[in-house]
Design an enzyme around this catalytic site. Structure first.
Site, short mmCIF file in Angstrom:
data_model
loop_
_atom_site.label_atom_id
_atom_site.label_comp_id
_atom_site.label_asym_id
_atom_site.label_seq_id
_atom_site.Cartn_x
_atom_site.Cartn_y
_atom_site.Cartn_z
N TYR A 124 44.35 -29.55 7.02
CA TYR A 124 45.43 -30.00 6.04
C TYR A 124 45.65 -28.95 4.88
O TYR A 124 44.84 -28.01 4.78
CB TYR A 124 45.09 -31.32 5.26
CG TYR A 124 43.96 -31.17 4.59
CD1 TYR A 124 44.03 -30.95 3.13
CD2 TYR A 124 42.38 -31.37 4.90
CE1 TYR A 124 42.73 -30.92 2.31
CE2 TYR A 124 41.39 -31.40 4.21
CZ TYR A 124 41.57 -30.89 2.77
OH TYR A 124 40.43 -30.92 2.12
N PHE A 167 46.12 -27.25 -4.35
CA PHE A 167 45.15 -27.70 -4.89
C PHE A 167 44.05 -27.89 -3.79
O PHE A 167 42.94 -28.03 -4.26
CB PHE A 167 45.31 -28.77 -5.64
CG PHE A 167 45.98 -30.19 -4.71
CD1 PHE A 167 45.04 -30.90 -3.82
CD2 PHE A 167 47.41 -30.46 -4.82
CE1 PHE A 167 45.57 -31.92 -3.10
CE2 PHE A 167 47.77 -31.39 -4.02
CZ PHE A 167 46.88 -32.16 -3.40
N ASP A 168 44.45 -27.76 -2.65
CA ASP A 168 43.24 -27.92 -1.70
C ASP A 168 43.85 -27.67 -0.24
O ASP A 168 44.86 -28.14 0.09
CB ASP A 168 42.58 -29.46 -1.68
CG ASP A 168 41.33 -29.62 -0.98
OD1 ASP A 168 40.83 -28.59 -0.43
OD2 ASP A 168 41.00 -30.77 -0.60
N ILE A 227 42.72 -41.63 -0.13
CA ILE A 227 43.51 -41.93 -0.94
C ILE A 227 44.79 -43.10 -0.03
O ILE A 227 44.74 -42.62 1.04
CB ILE A 227 44.64 -41.07 -1.59
CG1 ILE A 227 45.19 -40.04 -0.74
CG2 ILE A 227 43.57 -40.47 -2.63
CD1 ILE A 227 46.00 -39.15 -1.31
N TYR A 285 46.38 -40.47 -6.57
CA TYR A 285 45.39 -40.62 -7.58
C TYR A 285 45.95 -41.19 -8.84
O TYR A 285 45.26 -41.34 -9.72
CB TYR A 285 44.91 -39.10 -7.94
CG TYR A 285 44.35 -38.52 -6.78
CD1 TYR A 285 42.94 -38.81 -6.64
CD2 TYR A 285 44.75 -37.67 -5.94
CE1 TYR A 285 42.05 -38.28 -5.51
CE2 TYR A 285 44.20 -37.25 -4.92
CZ TYR A 285 42.80 -37.30 -4.68
OH TYR A 285 42.19 -36.83 -3.75
N PHE A 292 51.39 -33.00 1.49
CA PHE A 292 50.33 -32.48 2.41
C PHE A 292 50.87 -32.36 3.80
O PHE A 292 52.02 -33.01 4.23
CB PHE A 292 49.56 -33.87 2.68
CG PHE A 292 48.45 -34.01 1.44
CD1 PHE A 292 47.27 -33.13 1.56
CD2 PHE A 292 48.50 -34.77 0.70
CE1 PHE A 292 46.30 -33.47 0.47
CE2 PHE A 292 47.62 -35.26 -0.39
CZ PHE A 292 46.53 -34.32 -0.49
#
Length: 312
Positions: free
Chosen positions: A230, A240-241, A258, A284, A302
């Site tokens: 991902y 961010f990731d 989530i 979040y 994502f």
């Protein structure tokens, strides 16, 4: 390094601009609230890093803190951090009556220790940098490390600490609320426009998705473990990731993530790759991720590739 700054945890509560430069000489008195707060923080930092004091070059430490406040890369090379930290811990243990098993005390470079500890303290204090005068902070730190007489008596220092904490907490809460409003408005506007784009589907919960590659395997259940690659970003494209950037897929239970992921992955057959736009209530929410990088009420994007369902 985190062990050296344990006493700072209560102070890490929010801010945003660079502190002033070092003064030519120490102050004889603390005349402003900013001076008192900076000096108090310096005293606390001095107590926290005291065990490393004999091995620490204070000028290098100050340069490292200022460097961190400026948002620059650490002054110590990454490959030197771990061996130097280990050597420093051995020396600290020896001073506390626990000599190394081989009896050999490792040599250290005091300038590099200053960069090591200063980078960690600077990183932790960066959220407060607009509230602090670095030169006064260093004065308090030197007083603490040298065992000198502080310009703040214990009761006054405690009062300054309480007032400073309350002030910064209030500022942090105000910024959080402003960020939450801004992110919510931006996310709602984006999703309202985006739902009409070709190839975009919207579920009853508000989750939006696009099929980038269709698969032909099983679809996971909410109780399954999945293996995925991902890439996650904010609406402005900030990453961010990303498992792609780490070069390794990840596995997790769909009941441990989530809600937007639980719902979205449940739509995907193995082998598929989807893009998801996840509204904040499915991500979040109002809290975001404390300390970043995901702000309150942030809408997330994502790209997700479902590789396998190992639990089947």
């Amino acid at each position: 390094m985190k062990a050296f700054a344990r006493g700072l945890a209560a102070l890490m509560v929010g801010a945003c601009a660079l502190a002033g430069g070092a003064a030519a000489q120490d102050k004889a008195s603390l005349d402003t609230d900013r001076d008192k707060a900076s000096y108090m923080v310096g005293l606390d930092v001095g107590r926290s890093i005291g065990p490393a004091g004999p091995d620490l070059d204070l000028a290098a430490f100050e340069r490292a803190v200022a460097n961190a406040f400026a948002g620059k890369d650490p002054l110590i090379a990454e490959d030197r951090v771990q061996p130097l930290a280990q050597a420093l811990m051995v020396r600290i243990a020896a001073r506390n009556g626990q000599p190394p098993a081989d009896g050999k005390l490792p040599e250290i470079d005091r300038e590099q220790v200053g960069y090591l500890v200063g980078a960690d303290v600077g990183r932790q204090l960066s959220p407060l940098k607009h509230e602090l005068e670095l030169s006064v902070l260093m004065q308090g730190l030197r007083t603490s490390l040298s065992g000198g007489t502080p310009l703040l008596a214990t009761e006054e220092a405690n009062a300054v600490r309480r007032a400073f904490g309350e002030k910064v907490q209030a500022e942090m809460q105000a910024r959080h609320e402003a960020d939450a409003r801004r992110n919510a408005e931006a996310g709602q506007a984006f999703l309202a426009r985006h739902r009409t784009e070709k190839g975009v589907f919207t579920t009853p919960s508000g989750l939006q998705y696009m099929v980038l590659r269709q698969g032909n395997g099983q679809r996971p259940r909410a109780t399954d473990t999945v293996r995925v690659n991902y890439h996650g970003t904010l609406l402005d494209g900030t990453v961010f990731d990303s498992s792609y950037e780490r070069g390794q897929p990840v596995e997790f239970g769909l009941d441990q993530v989530i809600p937007g992921w639980t719902e979205g992955l449940g739509l995907m057959p193995v082998g598929a790759k989807y893009r998801f736009w996840i509204p904040s209530q499915l991500a979040y929410g109002e809290k975001g991720t404390p300390g970043g990088p995901i702000g309150p009420n942030a809408t997330l994007v994502f790209d997700v590739e479902l590789l396998a369902i190992p639990s089947r």
